[in-house]
Scaffold this motif. Structure first.
Motif, short mmCIF file in Angstrom:
data_model
loop_
_atom_site.label_atom_id
_atom_site.label_comp_id
_atom_site.label_asym_id
_atom_site.label_seq_id
_atom_site.Cartn_x
_atom_site.Cartn_y
_atom_site.Cartn_z
N SER A 269 0.81 -1.22 0.00
CA SER A 269 0.00 0.00 0.00
C SER A 269 0.83 1.26 0.00
O SER A 269 0.31 2.35 -0.23
N GLY A 270 2.15 1.10 0.29
CA GLY A 270 2.99 2.28 0.43
C GLY A 270 2.94 2.87 1.82
O GLY A 270 3.61 3.84 2.13
N ALA A 271 2.13 2.25 2.70
CA ALA A 271 1.98 2.77 4.06
C ALA A 271 3.28 2.68 4.83
O ALA A 271 3.51 3.46 5.75
N ALA B 29 -13.38 -11.60 -10.69
CA ALA B 29 -13.87 -11.13 -9.40
C ALA B 29 -12.81 -11.33 -8.32
O ALA B 29 -12.58 -10.43 -7.48
N VAL B 30 -12.15 -12.50 -8.31
CA VAL B 30 -11.10 -12.76 -7.33
C VAL B 30 -9.95 -11.79 -7.54
O VAL B 30 -9.39 -11.25 -6.58
N ARG B 31 -9.61 -11.55 -8.79
CA ARG B 31 -8.49 -10.64 -9.07
C ARG B 31 -8.80 -9.23 -8.60
O ARG B 31 -7.96 -8.59 -7.98
N ASP C 81 -7.66 -4.77 -5.09
CA ASP C 81 -8.16 -3.71 -4.21
C ASP C 81 -7.46 -3.76 -2.86
O ASP C 81 -7.11 -2.72 -2.27
N ALA C 82 -7.25 -4.98 -2.34
CA ALA C 82 -6.61 -5.14 -1.03
C ALA C 82 -5.10 -4.94 -1.12
O ALA C 82 -4.48 -4.46 -0.16
N LEU C 83 -4.51 -5.28 -2.27
CA LEU C 83 -3.05 -5.26 -2.44
C LEU C 83 -2.70 -4.45 -3.68
O LEU C 83 -2.25 -4.98 -4.70
N PRO C 84 -2.91 -3.12 -3.63
CA PRO C 84 -2.77 -2.31 -4.85
C PRO C 84 -1.37 -2.29 -5.44
O PRO C 84 -1.20 -2.02 -6.63
N GLY C 85 -0.36 -2.59 -4.65
CA GLY C 85 1.01 -2.56 -5.16
C GLY C 85 1.57 -3.93 -5.48
O GLY C 85 2.77 -4.06 -5.76
N ALA C 86 0.72 -4.96 -5.48
CA ALA C 86 1.20 -6.31 -5.74
C ALA C 86 1.56 -6.48 -7.21
O ALA C 86 0.98 -5.85 -8.09
N ASP C 87 2.53 -7.35 -7.47
CA ASP C 87 2.85 -7.74 -8.84
C ASP C 87 1.81 -8.75 -9.31
O ASP C 87 1.48 -9.68 -8.58
#
Length: 354
Positions: A267-269, A299-301, A306-312
């Motif tokens: 998230s960059g947090a 839908a799963v993606r 949404d939960a992991l916006p910075g994920a690869d």
């Protein structure tokens, strides 16, 4: 310590790759193609033309565990015959069944006994294994034995086994996969990941750098992708000494603390977090793996992104056509080459890379 400069120095890479591992992995397409040719010469299409009562996938130490997982996921819950995964041939196997097995260990006596049991009971049996030792003796004249035709070191047989099993499942009418297209796309992936290509245009090198000094979280957005994550974790451990977490994303949600750390890390947090805290908590790299397309997978993606916006997100279907089997094989090869690049740059393979 990782020497990332080695990845973009072809001459140093060649010096470090004392076992010819990169070339071995790049021959995945050739392995699939040669295995399909061997299967045709052995009459697989004729021998495995009738639909069985059940298909038994025998898993022994090595790649057969991951290959069985991929095949089970490709077949899916709608498969018209039961598919059983077991360490040994079950006692109920008979003439109406099909047995598939793979090993690189020609002296695996447990598998040799299983093959002997299967053929004595009349089961149609196909085995990818060396053509010497107890296993070959058990199969001789009674099972279809497909020995390797491409010379590669141990640890590079995933695609050979996958190709053989896909050929049989095609013949049985349980899958419809263009095996030649799988081989062609593997050749193209090997070219994209060639040591001469720099990291910023080389998908395997880029993946290696992304997971360097991190714990990879290989979270699948569908069952096929999760099964490829199992293979990815295997090769990262085998070639780079990297421990990974593998799960389907719904299962990953139940790993509360780990998922929370993943959310914070993507998230960059924690951009300005104390480095000592990061080390203590463990740096992670979230890799969301996607093979299947469709409303459920989408839908799963979306929920995961949404939960992991910075994920690869590794989604081969946006790069190649040909279906789930092609995408799965391509992603498996990318993990193999990434693991090799990481192992070579860290000095885990081939001694001192300098």
């Amino acid at each position: 310590m990782l020497d990332d400069t080695l990845l973009d120095d072809p001459s140093r890479l060649a010096d470090a790759d004392t076992g010819g591992w990169l070339r071995a992995a790049a021959r995945a397409g050739a392995q699939v193609r040669s295995t399909a040719e061997a299967a045709a010469e052995a009459g697989v299409e004729r021998i495995f033309s009738e639909r069985p009562r059940a298909v038994v996938l025998i898993t022994r130490p090595g790649h057969s565990v991951a290959v069985a997982g991929v095949v089970m996921a490709l077949l899916g819950p709608g498969c018209s015959v039961p598919v059983v995964v077991a360490d040994e041939v079950p006692p109920w196997v008979g003439a109406l069944d099909v047995v598939l097995a793979h090993t690189e260990d020609s002296g695996d006596r447990v598998l040799a006994e299983s093959i002997d049991r299967a053929v004595r009971r009349g089961a149609r049996t196909l085995l990818t294994a060396p053509d010497s030792g107890p296993i070959a003796a058990a199969a001789a004249g009674r099972a279809v034995l497909l020995p390797p035709r491409i010379d590669v070191p141990p640890g590079f047989s995933f695609h050979r086994a996958l190709g053989a099993w896909l050929v049989v499942l095609n013949s049985l009418g349980l899958l419809k996969v263009d095996v030649e297209l799988v081989a062609d796309e593997l050749d193209r992936e090997a070219e994209r990941d060639h040591p001469m290509h720099e990291s910023f245009v080389n998908p395997a090198k880029s993946l290696a750098l992304r997971v360097a000094d991190r714990t990879p979280l290989l979270w699948g957005l569908d069952e096929v992708a999760t099964s490829i994550g199992v293979h990815g974790a295997g090769v990262l451990g085998a070639f780079a000494g990297v421990a990974s977490d593998v799960a389907g994303y719904p299962q990953a949600l139940t790993r509360t603390v780990l998922h929370r750390r993943a959310v914070q890390g993507t998230s960059g947090a924690d951009l300005f977090a104390d480095p000592d805290d990061e080390v203590a908590g463990g740096l992670v790299r979230v890799l969301l793996l996607a093979v299947r397309q469709g409303p459920v997978a989408d839908a799963v993606r979306h929920a995961a992104e949404d939960a992991l916006p910075g994920a690869d997100v590794l989604e081969p279907a946006v790069e190649v056509a040909g279906g789930d089997a092609v995408s799965a094989a391509l992603l498996a090869l990318r993990f193999e080459l990434a693991a090799l690049y990481l192992g070579l740059a860290a000095g885990a393979l081939g001694g001192n890379p300098y």
